[in-house]
Design an enzyme around this catalytic site. Structure first.
Site, PDB file in Angstrom:
ATOM      1  N   HIS A 268     -45.615  40.967  16.544  1.00 38.92           N
ATOM      2  CA  HIS A 268     -44.962  40.637  17.816  1.00 38.92           C
ATOM      3  C   HIS A 268     -43.670  39.840  17.636  1.00 38.92           C
ATOM      4  O   HIS A 268     -43.177  39.239  18.583  1.00 38.92           O
ATOM      5  CB  HIS A 268     -45.927  39.876  18.730  1.00 38.92           C
TER       6      HIS A 268
ATOM      7  N   ALA B   4     -61.460  28.162  15.159  1.00 37.81           N
ATOM      8  CA  ALA B   4     -60.983  28.790  13.919  1.00 37.81           C
ATOM      9  C   ALA B   4     -60.796  27.749  12.820  1.00 37.81           C
ATOM     10  O   ALA B   4     -61.112  28.004  11.651  1.00 37.81           O
ATOM     11  CB  ALA B   4     -59.666  29.523  14.185  1.00 37.81           C
TER      12      ALA B   4
ATOM     13  N   CYS C  56     -25.315  44.314  20.585  1.00 32.93           N
ATOM     14  CA  CYS C  56     -25.066  44.934  19.272  1.00 32.93           C
ATOM     15  C   CYS C  56     -26.276  44.869  18.339  1.00 32.93           C
ATOM     16  O   CYS C  56     -26.251  45.437  17.255  1.00 32.93           O
ATOM     17  CB  CYS C  56     -23.840  44.312  18.595  1.00 32.93           C
TER      18      CYS C  56
ATOM     19  N   GLU D  18     -65.066  31.973  22.308  1.00 30.46           N
ATOM     20  CA  GLU D  18     -65.995  32.789  23.084  1.00 30.46           C
ATOM     21  C   GLU D  18     -65.711  34.254  22.758  1.00 30.46           C
ATOM     22  O   GLU D  18     -64.557  34.648  22.640  1.00 30.46           O
ATOM     23  CB  GLU D  18     -65.839  32.541  24.575  1.00 30.46           C
TER      24      GLU D  18
ATOM     25  N   GLN E 237     -50.339  38.190  15.642  1.00 26.31           N
ATOM     26  CA  GLN E 237     -49.646  38.432  16.909  1.00 26.31           C
ATOM     27  C   GLN E 237     -48.814  37.218  17.281  1.00 26.31           C
ATOM     28  O   GLN E 237     -48.093  37.237  18.260  1.00 26.31           O
ATOM     29  CB  GLN E 237     -50.678  38.671  18.022  1.00 26.31           C
TER      30      GLN E 237
HETATM   31  P1  NAD Z   1     -54.620  35.060  24.036  1.00 29.89           P
HETATM   32  O1  NAD Z   1     -53.994  33.819  24.578  1.00 29.89           O
HETATM   33  O2  NAD Z   1     -54.740  36.241  24.898  1.00 29.89           O
HETATM   34  O3  NAD Z   1     -56.102  34.684  23.573  1.00 29.89           O
HETATM   35  C1  NAD Z   1     -56.409  33.540  22.834  1.00 29.89           C
HETATM   36  C2  NAD Z   1     -57.823  33.674  22.311  1.00 29.89           C
HETATM   37  O4  NAD Z   1     -58.055  32.603  21.405  1.00 29.89           O
HETATM   38  C3  NAD Z   1     -58.904  33.598  23.390  1.00 29.89           C
HETATM   39  O5  NAD Z   1     -59.820  34.660  23.162  1.00 29.89           O
HETATM   40  C4  NAD Z   1     -59.576  32.233  23.140  1.00 29.89           C
HETATM   41  O6  NAD Z   1     -60.965  32.255  23.423  1.00 29.89           O
HETATM   42  C5  NAD Z   1     -59.331  32.044  21.652  1.00 29.89           C
HETATM   43  N1  NAD Z   1     -59.268  30.660  21.180  1.00 29.89           N
HETATM   44  C6  NAD Z   1     -58.702  29.593  21.787  1.00 29.89           C
HETATM   45  N2  NAD Z   1     -58.769  28.504  21.010  1.00 29.89           N
HETATM   46  C7  NAD Z   1     -59.392  28.887  19.865  1.00 29.89           C
HETATM   47  C8  NAD Z   1     -59.758  28.215  18.665  1.00 29.89           C
HETATM   48  N3  NAD Z   1     -59.497  26.913  18.468  1.00 29.89           N
HETATM   49  N4  NAD Z   1     -60.375  28.925  17.687  1.00 29.89           N
HETATM   50  C9  NAD Z   1     -60.660  30.245  17.877  1.00 29.89           C
HETATM   51  N5  NAD Z   1     -60.348  30.925  18.987  1.00 29.89           N
HETATM   52  C10 NAD Z   1     -59.713  30.265  19.966  1.00 29.89           C
HETATM   53  O7  NAD Z   1     -53.849  35.375  22.719  1.00 29.89           O
HETATM   54  P2  NAD Z   1     -53.584  36.734  21.941  1.00 29.89           P
HETATM   55  O8  NAD Z   1     -54.820  37.540  21.898  1.00 29.89           O
HETATM   56  O9  NAD Z   1     -52.930  36.334  20.681  1.00 29.89           O
HETATM   57  O10 NAD Z   1     -52.561  37.613  22.800  1.00 29.89           O
HETATM   58  C11 NAD Z   1     -51.501  37.223  23.526  1.00 29.89           C
HETATM   59  C12 NAD Z   1     -50.094  37.324  23.061  1.00 29.89           C
HETATM   60  O11 NAD Z   1     -49.738  35.998  23.111  1.00 29.89           O
HETATM   61  C13 NAD Z   1     -49.692  37.733  21.694  1.00 29.89           C
HETATM   62  O12 NAD Z   1     -48.854  38.795  21.819  1.00 29.89           O
HETATM   63  C14 NAD Z   1     -48.863  36.564  21.114  1.00 29.89           C
HETATM   64  O13 NAD Z   1     -47.612  37.029  20.657  1.00 29.89           O
HETATM   65  C15 NAD Z   1     -48.651  35.675  22.256  1.00 29.89           C
HETATM   66  N6  NAD Z   1     -48.756  34.217  22.036  1.00 29.89           N
HETATM   67  C16 NAD Z   1     -48.417  33.653  20.851  1.00 29.89           C
HETATM   68  C17 NAD Z   1     -48.543  32.291  20.666  1.00 29.89           C
HETATM   69  C18 NAD Z   1     -48.167  31.696  19.329  1.00 29.89           C
HETATM   70  O14 NAD Z   1     -47.334  32.246  18.628  1.00 29.89           O
HETATM   71  N7  NAD Z   1     -48.803  30.602  18.928  1.00 29.89           N
HETATM   72  C19 NAD Z   1     -49.025  31.482  21.695  1.00 29.89           C
HETATM   73  C20 NAD Z   1     -49.364  32.095  22.917  1.00 29.89           C
HETATM   74  C21 NAD Z   1     -49.232  33.476  23.059  1.00 29.89           C
HETATM   75 ZN    ZN Z   2     -23.675  41.108  19.510  1.00 29.23          ZN
END
Ligand code: NAD
Ligand code: ZN
Length: 233
Positions: free
Chosen positions: A110, A222, A121, A208, A92
């Site tokens: 995403h 992670a 366009c 969490e 995502q």
């Molecule tokens: P979210 O922000 O809703 O959730 C983040 C999740 O990651 C939480 O559940 C949190 O507990 C967990 N988390 C935080 N640090 C962590 C770690 N070190 N290890 C493991 N887990 C950890 O994000 P989402 O579910 O991806 O959804 C939100 C939307 O946010 C997506 O559509 C995405 O496109 C966008 N987004 C993208 C980025 C990026 O590209 N890096 C950054 C922010 C949001």
């Molecule tokens: Zn254009």
């Protein structure tokens, strides 16, 4: 550990990642204590209506995010996934860090923050300039306004990526849900699809538990959990 045993025996492993996988690279997540949405309201920024209303405000926010991402490097979580090209990878995230770590064929449901798309366009181009010299940027072909090539709230997902994600989920023996709050639909439904269609074993890796329908939860960062979990040695 049961998940490790399942991973070893699996024919087809699929991983779905969210913002949490890039948190250890210094990129803020949307939800959680350091989440971006604590400072900004998503409905003010990540919708087509917001862009219509105030494209400069929306672009300032994306330009700020682009700068943070440009300064970031892949972390051990990205690298552990890149070291397993046998695992189908759905993300995502829009930051491109999986590709930077060496993952190929990433299914980016995403979109991509480096892609600019013309509102008039539809022409797209990749531009990694930070900061952008002009906000909003304009299309070289028709002069129209360009927007970030990401999926906003209320918008459909790119059809090809979504089809590939669904196919991968429907064939998974093990489905890993990593660093996502599992709140954003329709992507949050992929784990359930994997369970239903291919009886996949679902493993969540998160700081969490997000309340997803996981069979096992590995609580932790992670970047610390994945290198060990995915190591085939
Ligand atoms: P979210 O922000 O809703 O959730 C983040 C999740 O990651 C939480 O559940 C949190 O507990 C967990 N988390 C935080 N640090 C962590 C770690 N070190 N290890 C493991 N887990 C950890 O994000 P989402 O579910 O991806 O959804 C939100 C939307 O946010 C997506 O559509 C995405 O496109 C966008 N987004 C993208 C980025 C990026 O590209 N890096 C950054 C922010 C949001
Ligand atoms: Zn254009």
């Amino acid at each position: 550990m049961e998940s490790r045993r399942r991973l070893r025996g699996a024919r087809r492993i699929v991983a779905l990642t969210g913002a949490g996988v890039s948190a250890e690279s210094g990129i803020p997540t949307f939800r959680g204590p350091d989440g971006l949405w604590n400072q900004f309201r998503p409905e003010d920024l990540a919708t087509p209506q917001a862009f219509e209303r105030d494209p400069v405000l929306v672009w300032e926010w994306y330009d700020w995010r682009r700068a943070r991402i440009a300064a970031a490097e892949p972390n051990p979580a990205h690298r552990a996934l890149a070291a397993r090209p046998d695992i189908a990878l759905i993300t995502q995230n829009v930051d491109g860090l999986h590709a930077l770590a060496g993952s190929r064929d990433v299914i980016a449901v995403h979109g991509d923050i480096w892609t600019l798309r013309c509102v008039d366009c539809g022409a797209e181009r990749v531009d990694r300039t930070v900061p952008l010299p002009e906000l909003p940027p304009h299309c070289a072909a028709c002069g129209g306004r360009q927007r970030p090539g990401v999926v906003w709230f209320g918008e459909p997902l790119p059809a090809d990526a979504w089809r590939r994600a669904g196919e991968a989920a429907a064939h998974a023996d093990v489905f890993l849900v990593i660093g996502t709050s599992s709140r954003v639909q329709p992507v949050a439904g992929l784990a359930g699809l994997a369970k239903l269609v291919s009886r996949a074993w679902v493993v969540e890796v998160n700081l969490e538990p997000s309340g997803s329908e996981a069979d096992a939860i590995l609580q932790g960062k992670a970047g610390e959990v994945l290198p060990d979990l995915l190591d085939r040695g």
